[in-house]
Structures are given as C-alpha cells and as structure tokens.
Design a protein around this motif. Structure first.
Motif, PDB file in Angstrom:
ATOM      1  N   PHE A   6      22.531  -4.861 -20.117  1.00 13.59           N
ATOM      2  CA  PHE A   6      22.587  -5.015 -21.569  1.00 13.59           C
ATOM      3  C   PHE A   6      21.319  -5.739 -22.013  1.00 13.59           C
ATOM      4  O   PHE A   6      20.775  -6.512 -21.230  1.00 13.59           O
ATOM      5  CB  PHE A   6      23.732  -5.942 -21.990  1.00 13.59           C
ATOM      6  CG  PHE A   6      25.093  -5.418 -21.715  1.00 13.59           C
ATOM      7  CD1 PHE A   6      25.743  -4.630 -22.662  1.00 13.59           C
ATOM      8  CD2 PHE A   6      25.749  -5.724 -20.528  1.00 13.59           C
ATOM      9  CE1 PHE A   6      27.016  -4.157 -22.411  1.00 13.59           C
ATOM     10  CE2 PHE A   6      27.027  -5.252 -20.282  1.00 13.59           C
ATOM     11  CZ  PHE A   6      27.667  -4.459 -21.225  1.00 13.59           C
ATOM     12  N   PRO A   7      20.914  -5.583 -23.270  1.00 12.22           N
ATOM     13  CA  PRO A   7      19.798  -6.423 -23.730  1.00 12.22           C
ATOM     14  C   PRO A   7      20.222  -7.894 -23.617  1.00 12.22           C
ATOM     15  O   PRO A   7      21.246  -8.269 -24.159  1.00 12.22           O
ATOM     16  CB  PRO A   7      19.611  -6.026 -25.194  1.00 12.22           C
ATOM     17  CG  PRO A   7      20.337  -4.738 -25.367  1.00 12.22           C
ATOM     18  CD  PRO A   7      21.406  -4.687 -24.318  1.00 12.22           C
ATOM     19  N   PRO A   8      19.476  -8.711 -22.884  1.00  8.20           N
ATOM     20  CA  PRO A   8      19.850 -10.121 -22.750  1.00  8.20           C
ATOM     21  C   PRO A   8      19.576 -10.863 -24.047  1.00  8.20           C
ATOM     22  O   PRO A   8      18.820 -10.396 -24.894  1.00  8.20           O
ATOM     23  CB  PRO A   8      18.926 -10.607 -21.633  1.00  8.20           C
ATOM     24  CG  PRO A   8      17.787  -9.660 -21.632  1.00  8.20           C
ATOM     25  CD  PRO A   8      18.242  -8.363 -22.186  1.00  8.20           C
ATOM     26  N   SER A   9      20.189 -12.005 -24.185  1.00 13.15           N
ATOM     27  CA  SER A   9      19.901 -12.816 -25.367  1.00 13.15           C
ATOM     28  C   SER A   9      18.542 -13.480 -25.156  1.00 13.15           C
ATOM     29  O   SER A   9      18.090 -13.662 -24.021  1.00 13.15           O
ATOM     30  CB  SER A   9      20.976 -13.892 -25.542  1.00 13.15           C
ATOM     31  OG  SER A   9      20.837 -14.860 -24.526  1.00 13.15           O
ATOM     32  N   ALA A  10      17.916 -13.832 -26.267  1.00 12.08           N
ATOM     33  CA  ALA A  10      16.609 -14.477 -26.194  1.00 12.08           C
ATOM     34  C   ALA A  10      16.715 -15.782 -25.399  1.00 12.08           C
ATOM     35  O   ALA A  10      15.840 -16.109 -24.597  1.00 12.08           O
ATOM     36  CB  ALA A  10      16.079 -14.726 -27.597  1.00 12.08           C
ATOM     37  N   PRO A  18       7.411 -14.114 -30.342  1.00 15.70           N
ATOM     38  CA  PRO A  18       8.081 -14.188 -31.643  1.00 15.70           C
ATOM     39  C   PRO A  18       8.192 -12.861 -32.394  1.00 15.70           C
ATOM     40  O   PRO A  18       9.050 -12.719 -33.243  1.00 15.70           O
ATOM     41  CB  PRO A  18       7.217 -15.178 -32.433  1.00 15.70           C
ATOM     42  CG  PRO A  18       5.910 -15.210 -31.724  1.00 15.70           C
ATOM     43  CD  PRO A  18       6.199 -14.932 -30.282  1.00 15.70           C
ATOM     44  N   HIS A  19       7.330 -11.896 -32.069  1.00 18.62           N
ATOM     45  CA  HIS A  19       7.339 -10.667 -32.869  1.00 18.62           C
ATOM     46  C   HIS A  19       8.115  -9.514 -32.257  1.00 18.62           C
ATOM     47  O   HIS A  19       8.105  -8.410 -32.787  1.00 18.62           O
ATOM     48  CB  HIS A  19       5.905 -10.239 -33.171  1.00 18.62           C
ATOM     49  CG  HIS A  19       5.152 -11.284 -33.920  1.00 18.62           C
ATOM     50  ND1 HIS A  19       4.249 -12.140 -33.316  1.00 18.62           N
ATOM     51  CD2 HIS A  19       5.215 -11.657 -35.216  1.00 18.62           C
ATOM     52  CE1 HIS A  19       3.781 -12.983 -34.221  1.00 18.62           C
ATOM     53  NE2 HIS A  19       4.337 -12.714 -35.372  1.00 18.62           N
ATOM     54  N   PHE A  20       8.760  -9.765 -31.117  1.00 22.37           N
ATOM     55  CA  PHE A  20       9.527  -8.696 -30.463  1.00 22.37           C
ATOM     56  C   PHE A  20      10.872  -9.228 -29.994  1.00 22.37           C
ATOM     57  O   PHE A  20      11.025 -10.437 -29.796  1.00 22.37           O
ATOM     58  CB  PHE A  20       8.724  -8.132 -29.274  1.00 22.37           C
ATOM     59  CG  PHE A  20       7.397  -7.588 -29.693  1.00 22.37           C
ATOM     60  CD1 PHE A  20       7.301  -6.311 -30.221  1.00 22.37           C
ATOM     61  CD2 PHE A  20       6.254  -8.373 -29.625  1.00 22.37           C
ATOM     62  CE1 PHE A  20       6.076  -5.827 -30.665  1.00 22.37           C
ATOM     63  CE2 PHE A  20       5.025  -7.892 -30.067  1.00 22.37           C
ATOM     64  CZ  PHE A  20       4.938  -6.617 -30.588  1.00 22.37           C
ATOM     65  N   THR A  21      11.821  -8.325 -29.847  1.00 23.26           N
ATOM     66  CA  THR A  21      13.149  -8.721 -29.380  1.00 23.26           C
ATOM     67  C   THR A  21      13.551  -7.838 -28.203  1.00 23.26           C
ATOM     68  O   THR A  21      13.102  -6.687 -28.104  1.00 23.26           O
ATOM     69  CB  THR A  21      14.207  -8.535 -30.481  1.00 23.26           C
ATOM     70  OG1 THR A  21      14.312  -7.129 -30.768  1.00 23.26           O
ATOM     71  CG2 THR A  21      13.842  -9.285 -31.752  1.00 23.26           C
ATOM     72  N   PRO A  22      14.429  -8.357 -27.316  1.00 22.26           N
ATOM     73  CA  PRO A  22      14.920  -7.507 -26.229  1.00 22.26           C
ATOM     74  C   PRO A  22      15.588  -6.248 -26.788  1.00 22.26           C
ATOM     75  O   PRO A  22      15.461  -5.165 -26.211  1.00 22.26           O
ATOM     76  CB  PRO A  22      15.939  -8.395 -25.511  1.00 22.26           C
ATOM     77  CG  PRO A  22      15.548  -9.801 -25.852  1.00 22.26           C
ATOM     78  CD  PRO A  22      14.950  -9.739 -27.226  1.00 22.26           C
ATOM     79  N   ILE A  23      16.241  -6.376 -27.922  1.00 19.38           N
ATOM     80  CA  ILE A  23      16.972  -5.221 -28.463  1.00 19.38           C
ATOM     81  C   ILE A  23      16.025  -4.081 -28.835  1.00 19.38           C
ATOM     82  O   ILE A  23      16.287  -2.924 -28.527  1.00 19.38           O
ATOM     83  CB  ILE A  23      17.853  -5.658 -29.656  1.00 19.38           C
ATOM     84  CG1 ILE A  23      19.021  -6.489 -29.111  1.00 19.38           C
ATOM     85  CG2 ILE A  23      18.363  -4.450 -30.446  1.00 19.38           C
ATOM     86  CD1 ILE A  23      19.826  -7.213 -30.143  1.00 19.38           C
ATOM     87  N   GLU A  24      14.900  -4.384 -29.459  1.00 16.48           N
ATOM     88  CA  GLU A  24      14.020  -3.278 -29.858  1.00 16.48           C
ATOM     89  C   GLU A  24      13.287  -2.653 -28.674  1.00 16.48           C
ATOM     90  O   GLU A  24      12.781  -1.545 -28.775  1.00 16.48           O
ATOM     91  CB  GLU A  24      13.029  -3.708 -30.952  1.00 16.48           C
ATOM     92  CG  GLU A  24      11.908  -4.594 -30.484  1.00 16.48           C
ATOM     93  CD  GLU A  24      10.962  -5.001 -31.616  1.00 16.48           C
ATOM     94  OE1 GLU A  24      10.703  -6.200 -31.743  1.00 16.48           O
ATOM     95  OE2 GLU A  24      10.503  -4.123 -32.363  1.00 16.48           O
ATOM     96  N   LEU A  25      13.251  -3.370 -27.542  1.00 14.85           N
ATOM     97  CA  LEU A  25      12.564  -2.838 -26.362  1.00 14.85           C
ATOM     98  C   LEU A  25      13.531  -2.270 -25.325  1.00 14.85           C
ATOM     99  O   LEU A  25      13.113  -1.717 -24.312  1.00 14.85           O
ATOM    100  CB  LEU A  25      11.700  -3.931 -25.730  1.00 14.85           C
ATOM    101  CG  LEU A  25      10.512  -4.357 -26.612  1.00 14.85           C
ATOM    102  CD1 LEU A  25       9.936  -5.677 -26.137  1.00 14.85           C
ATOM    103  CD2 LEU A  25       9.437  -3.273 -26.619  1.00 14.85           C
ATOM    104  N   ALA A  26      14.813  -2.405 -25.578  1.00 16.31           N
ATOM    105  CA  ALA A  26      15.829  -1.890 -24.647  1.00 16.31           C
ATOM    106  C   ALA A  26      15.990  -0.389 -24.834  1.00 16.31           C
ATOM    107  O   ALA A  26      15.552   0.183 -25.837  1.00 16.31           O
ATOM    108  CB  ALA A  26      17.148  -2.596 -24.912  1.00 16.31           C
ATOM    109  N   CYS A  27      16.624   0.252 -23.870  1.00 16.87           N
ATOM    110  CA  CYS A  27      16.898   1.683 -23.993  1.00 16.87           C
ATOM    111  C   CYS A  27      17.766   1.923 -25.218  1.00 16.87           C
ATOM    112  O   CYS A  27      18.762   1.243 -25.437  1.00 16.87           O
ATOM    113  CB  CYS A  27      17.594   2.215 -22.740  1.00 16.87           C
ATOM    114  SG  CYS A  27      17.871   4.002 -22.836  1.00 16.87           S
TER     115      CYS A  27
END
Ligand SMILES: [Zn+2]
Ligand SMILES: [Zn+2]
Length: 154
Positions: A6-10, A18-27
């Motif tokens: 799963f996308p991990p939490s920050a 600061p400008h990217f999140t695990p969610i936007e880079l996850a499948c």
C-alpha cells in the motif's frame, strides 16, 4: 529502498520531499494491486531537484505493479515495475526545459514521449515512443538520441 503493498504514510518513511506524496507515485491501476509503491530516496531527491528548477511537475505515472505494467504495454523489466520511474507531462513550451532539468537532476533513463518525458535512475539509456522524436527535435533543435544532453554546470 523498499516495496510497499500500500502507499505508506509519510510518517512511516520520514518523508522529506515536500512536493510529492507516496500516493501520487504509487501504482494507480486500482485493479491488480492496492496501490503498490517502491520507495527510493535517491529517486525522490532527483525529482525534487527537477521540481526546484521547473516548478510543479505533473506525474502521469510512477511505480507500476507487474500487472499494471503489462496491461499498459510496458516492457517487463521497466523501471516503473522493478523500481520506480516517472512519466512527467510536457507541453510544447516546457519540453526542452524539462529535459534539461531532468538531466541536471541526475536522471539517467530518458524516454521521449509526445506528451511526457520518462525519467528513471537506471543505467544510462534513452528511447523514443512512436511519433514523438520529431517533437523533441523541433523543441531542442537537435536530435537527443544522437546528441545526448549534458548536465548544465552548476
Ligand atoms: Zn497496480
Ligand atoms: Zn515511463
């Protein structure tokens, strides 16, 4: 570097980009996986460096699970599937600057698309997507497949 189901939490990753999140880079398939994500701090550092030069980057595709990678016609050993890569949206206006920013940031795998630039930290290599090279030659005034761009001296 680690693969998450799963996308991990920050907080889980001591997130410092600061400008990217695990969610936007996850499948993003929502079909073959539950948002698989491959964490690579070097990749995120390079993405932040690129963002610092360009301003906001629109990520079209980040990590892909194997199922999704196959479904979108990605090569089996694609960095989207075995680690992490990003397809970043480009326009006629940003195409040339985006490529220079990617090279300056240290990205070594470059895929030239019509409306996106693929970047990864795999072995140095470059390829084009069907119908795209002409757009890049026009924007750059040279052929990046014959004349690879060098990082701008700092
Ligand atoms: Zn998936
Ligand atoms: Zn790609």
């Amino acid at each position: 570097m680690a693969l998450f189901t799963f996308p991990p939490s920050a907080a889980q990753l001591n997130w410092r980009w600061p400008h990217f999140t695990p969610i936007e880079l996850a499948c993003a398939c929502r079909k073959h996986c539950k948002g698989e994500y491959f964490h690579d701090p070097r990749f995120l550092d390079a993405l932040e460096a690129m963002r610092a030069e360009m301003g906001p980057l629109k990520i079209r595709s980040g990590h892909r699970c194997r199922g999704h990678n196959a479904a979108v016609g990605g090569v089996p050993n694609s960095y989207h599937a075995k680690a992490i890569a990003a397809d970043i949206a480009v326009t006629g206006k940003t195409r040339a600057r985006m490529l220079q920013a990617a090279v300056n940031a240290g990205f070594t795998g470059l895929g030239y698309g019509r409306s996106f630039l693929h970047v990864d930290l795999g072995p140095a290599r470059a390829w084009t997507y069907p119908g795209a090279l002409g757009f890049w030659i026009k924007a750059l005034a040279f052929d990046p497949m014959r004349q690879p761009l060098k990082p701008r001296p700092k």
